[in-house]
Scaffold this active site. Structure first.
Site, mmCIF file in Angstrom:
data_model
loop_
_atom_site.group_PDB
_atom_site.id
_atom_site.type_symbol
_atom_site.label_atom_id
_atom_site.label_comp_id
_atom_site.label_asym_id
_atom_site.label_seq_id
_atom_site.Cartn_x
_atom_site.Cartn_y
_atom_site.Cartn_z
ATOM 1 N N THR A 21 14.686 20.061 -22.533
ATOM 2 C CA THR A 21 14.034 20.674 -21.383
ATOM 3 C C THR A 21 13.576 22.060 -21.821
ATOM 4 O O THR A 21 14.046 22.588 -22.823
ATOM 5 C CB THR A 21 14.995 20.819 -20.176
ATOM 6 O OG1 THR A 21 16.090 21.656 -20.538
ATOM 7 C CG2 THR A 21 15.533 19.472 -19.722
ATOM 8 N N GLY A 22 12.686 22.640 -21.025
ATOM 9 C CA GLY A 22 12.165 23.956 -21.383
ATOM 10 C C GLY A 22 10.725 23.860 -21.836
ATOM 11 O O GLY A 22 10.052 22.846 -21.569
ATOM 12 N N THR A 78 13.232 19.671 -15.718
ATOM 13 C CA THR A 78 13.139 18.315 -16.245
ATOM 14 C C THR A 78 14.533 17.755 -16.176
ATOM 15 O O THR A 78 15.495 18.514 -16.157
ATOM 16 C CB THR A 78 12.721 18.373 -17.740
ATOM 17 O OG1 THR A 78 11.438 18.963 -17.838
ATOM 18 C CG2 THR A 78 12.703 17.016 -18.410
ATOM 19 N N THR A 96 10.019 14.281 -15.781
ATOM 20 C CA THR A 96 9.694 15.629 -15.306
ATOM 21 C C THR A 96 8.399 15.657 -14.506
ATOM 22 O O THR A 96 7.545 14.777 -14.650
ATOM 23 C CB THR A 96 9.523 16.573 -16.521
ATOM 24 O OG1 THR A 96 9.411 17.912 -16.076
ATOM 25 C CG2 THR A 96 8.292 16.237 -17.326
ATOM 26 N N GLY A 127 7.695 22.840 -23.212
ATOM 27 C CA GLY A 127 7.340 21.615 -23.927
ATOM 28 C C GLY A 127 6.453 21.831 -25.129
ATOM 29 O O GLY A 127 6.575 21.130 -26.146
ATOM 30 N N ARG A 177 -2.552 18.441 -18.357
ATOM 31 C CA ARG A 177 -1.596 18.920 -19.371
ATOM 32 C C ARG A 177 -0.427 17.936 -19.487
ATOM 33 O O ARG A 177 0.118 17.473 -18.506
ATOM 34 C CB ARG A 177 -1.088 20.299 -18.977
ATOM 35 C CG ARG A 177 -0.046 20.909 -19.933
ATOM 36 C CD ARG A 177 1.368 20.703 -19.469
ATOM 37 N NE ARG A 177 2.350 21.446 -20.247
ATOM 38 C CZ ARG A 177 3.667 21.302 -20.128
ATOM 39 N NH1 ARG A 177 4.163 20.443 -19.263
ATOM 40 N NH2 ARG A 177 4.490 21.996 -20.876
ATOM 41 N N VAL A 178 -0.073 17.614 -20.720
ATOM 42 C CA VAL A 178 1.079 16.748 -20.967
ATOM 43 C C VAL A 178 2.111 17.563 -21.737
ATOM 44 O O VAL A 178 1.768 18.236 -22.715
ATOM 45 C CB VAL A 178 0.660 15.510 -21.782
ATOM 46 C CG1 VAL A 178 1.880 14.711 -22.216
ATOM 47 C CG2 VAL A 178 -0.282 14.633 -20.963
ATOM 48 N N GLY A 179 3.345 17.517 -21.293
ATOM 49 C CA GLY A 179 4.407 18.263 -21.969
ATOM 50 C C GLY A 179 5.116 17.421 -23.015
ATOM 51 O O GLY A 179 4.593 16.402 -23.494
ATOM 52 N N ASP A 180 6.314 17.823 -23.353
ATOM 53 C CA ASP A 180 7.086 17.127 -24.385
ATOM 54 C C ASP A 180 7.791 15.879 -23.859
ATOM 55 O O ASP A 180 8.076 14.950 -24.624
ATOM 56 C CB ASP A 180 8.135 18.068 -24.985
ATOM 57 C CG ASP A 180 9.053 18.676 -23.925
ATOM 58 O OD1 ASP A 180 8.594 18.899 -22.783
ATOM 59 O OD2 ASP A 180 10.233 18.927 -24.228
ATOM 60 N N SER A 229 11.910 19.778 -9.838
ATOM 61 C CA SER A 229 11.529 19.699 -11.251
ATOM 62 C C SER A 229 11.110 18.306 -11.696
ATOM 63 O O SER A 229 10.602 18.138 -12.795
ATOM 64 C CB SER A 229 12.692 20.172 -12.130
ATOM 65 O OG SER A 229 13.765 19.265 -12.091
HETATM 66 N N1 ASP Z 1 9.750 20.327 -20.832
HETATM 67 C C1 ASP Z 1 8.976 20.265 -19.627
HETATM 68 C C2 ASP Z 1 7.525 20.352 -19.964
HETATM 69 O O1 ASP Z 1 7.165 21.159 -20.800
HETATM 70 C C3 ASP Z 1 9.283 21.318 -18.630
HETATM 71 C C4 ASP Z 1 10.704 21.746 -18.500
HETATM 72 O O2 ASP Z 1 11.607 21.105 -18.959
HETATM 73 O O3 ASP Z 1 10.964 22.790 -17.903
HETATM 74 O O4 ASP Z 1 6.753 19.671 -19.342
#
Ligand code: ASP
Length: 367
Positions: A268-269, A217, A235, A271, A245-248, A85
């Site tokens: 996490t999760g 993450t 992450t 984003g 792509r950029v996440g949170d 991850s």
């Molecule tokens: N939060 C992360 C993202 O969206 C992914 C994750 O935590 O599972 O990039």
């Protein structure tokens, strides 16, 4: 010289507030109502952060800086090829390239640094820390972030492990029955080994909107005995993501937020849901208003539920088909973790052995 907090305290009397038309005696910015003045050092992290929280506490107990403590903690997962991850061994994007996101915040100095879409560097959290320490910027992305990392002495390495590459190849093969890639059944080269790291901590893998996409993450936050607070999130992001792509995780206020007067939060999760609701910032602001870390996390998750109006992101009953987790600690050393769906756990260390605790949740997974 009066500090900003002294100033706010001095001007936040009922008269001043009424004169300013605020209608309340509470300052909009400042310490939380719950401040007790002392804190027991505590570190809280995502479920994959047992070693991270233990390391963070060891570093602050030894007199180390809070940011160095959490970054040293997450570096263990970033360098671990078995953790798919984050960092080395992280699952790649659509093109089979590992692109990493990370942010750090240092409470005492009000510092922040972040990198996004960074390729070839095992420890993006260290590059984020360098952005904070050595530039006048907060966020560097892509090739520029990589050039900066190299200039700071970071090595470029191949981050795709054989295991991650196989998982990507397998995903590509099963993605469509109308492309030219044969399925594992057709080639007889299916994956025989179960991927045991998947969703061990309810990070969101099985609840991701297409039901199969791995996510993961690591977030880690710490408060030391002097009340100094720092946090980091790092992450490889959503597996098989669209390149770029950029996440949170690298977005200050989304995947991480620290206010040394109030506390810290990370996520996490999914984003995209966290970015749209300024998730971690919301949690910190709710703690400032007096909510406990757990209640603040739950309230910020309710906002995500409200914001999830797209049928493609909803289950039949209208609830989100993905998961988001928050992990928070306040200025008193109170901590909490919460997720949209039951079954998630987070890591804590407050001196002894680090341990997992069950996250609070909005909905029962099998409900
Ligand atoms: N939060 C992360 C993202 O969206 C992914 C994750 O935590 O599972 O990039």
């Amino acid at each position: 010289m009066a500090s900003r907090r002294d100033f706010l305290k001095a001007t936040a009397g009922a008269g001043a507030a009424a004169a300013a038309g605020l209608g309340t005696a509470r300052p909009l910015l400042g310490a939380p109502a719950v401040l007790r003045g002392t804190a027991t050092p505590v570190s809280v992290a995502s479920g994959n952060g047992l070693e991270a929280v233990a390391t963070a506490i060891r570093v602050v107990d030894g007199g180390g800086d809070t940011l160095e403590a959490v970054v040293e903690g997450v570096n263990i997962a970033e360098r671990d090829p078995g953790d798919s991850s984050v960092g080395y061994g992280g699952l790649p994007n659509l093109d089979g390239v590992v692109q990493l996101d990370s942010s750090v915040m240092h409470g005492p100095s009000r510092g922040a640094g972040a990198v996004a879409c960074l390729e070839g560097i095992k420890t993006p959290s260290r590059v984020a820390m360098d952005v904070m320490r050595y530039t006048d910027h907060v966020l560097l992305v892509g090739k520029g972030a990589q050039r900066f990392a190299v200039s700071m002495g970071h090595d470029i390495e191949d981050l795709l492990t054989e295991r991650s590459r196989r998982r990507w190849i397998e995903w590509r093969a099963t993605m469509s029955d109308r492309d030219d890639y044969l399925t594992p059944e057709e080639t007889g080269h299916g994956n025989s080994e179960p991927f045991e790291d998947e969703d061990d901590y309810g990070l969101g893998i099985l609840d991701s909107h297409d039901g199969v996409r791995p996510q993961g993450t690591i977030n880690c936050n710490v408060i030391d005995r002097n009340g100094a607070i720092s946090g980091v999130t790092t992450t490889s992001g959503l597996a098989w993501k669209v390149p770029g792509r950029v996440g949170d995780s690298p977005i200050v206020g989304a995947g991480l937020y620290v206010d040394n007067d109030v506390g810290a939060c990370g996520s996490t999760g999914r984003g995209e849901a966290v970015i749209k609701t300024c998730g971690s910032h919301s949690v910190v602001e709710l703690m400032r208003a007096g909510m406990s870390p757990t209640d603040a996390c739950l309230e910020a998750l309710r906002r995500i539920v409200t914001f999830t109006v797209e049928p493609r992101l909803q289950r039949d009953d209208g609830r989100p088909s993905f998961n988001v987790n928050y992990y928070a600690v306040n200025k008193n050393g109170d901590y909490g973790g919460a997720a949209i769906w039951s079954g998630a756990r987070f890591a804590v260390c407050d001196g002894g052995d680090s341990r997992h605790e069950d996250s609070a949740y909005l909905f029962e997974r099998n409900g």
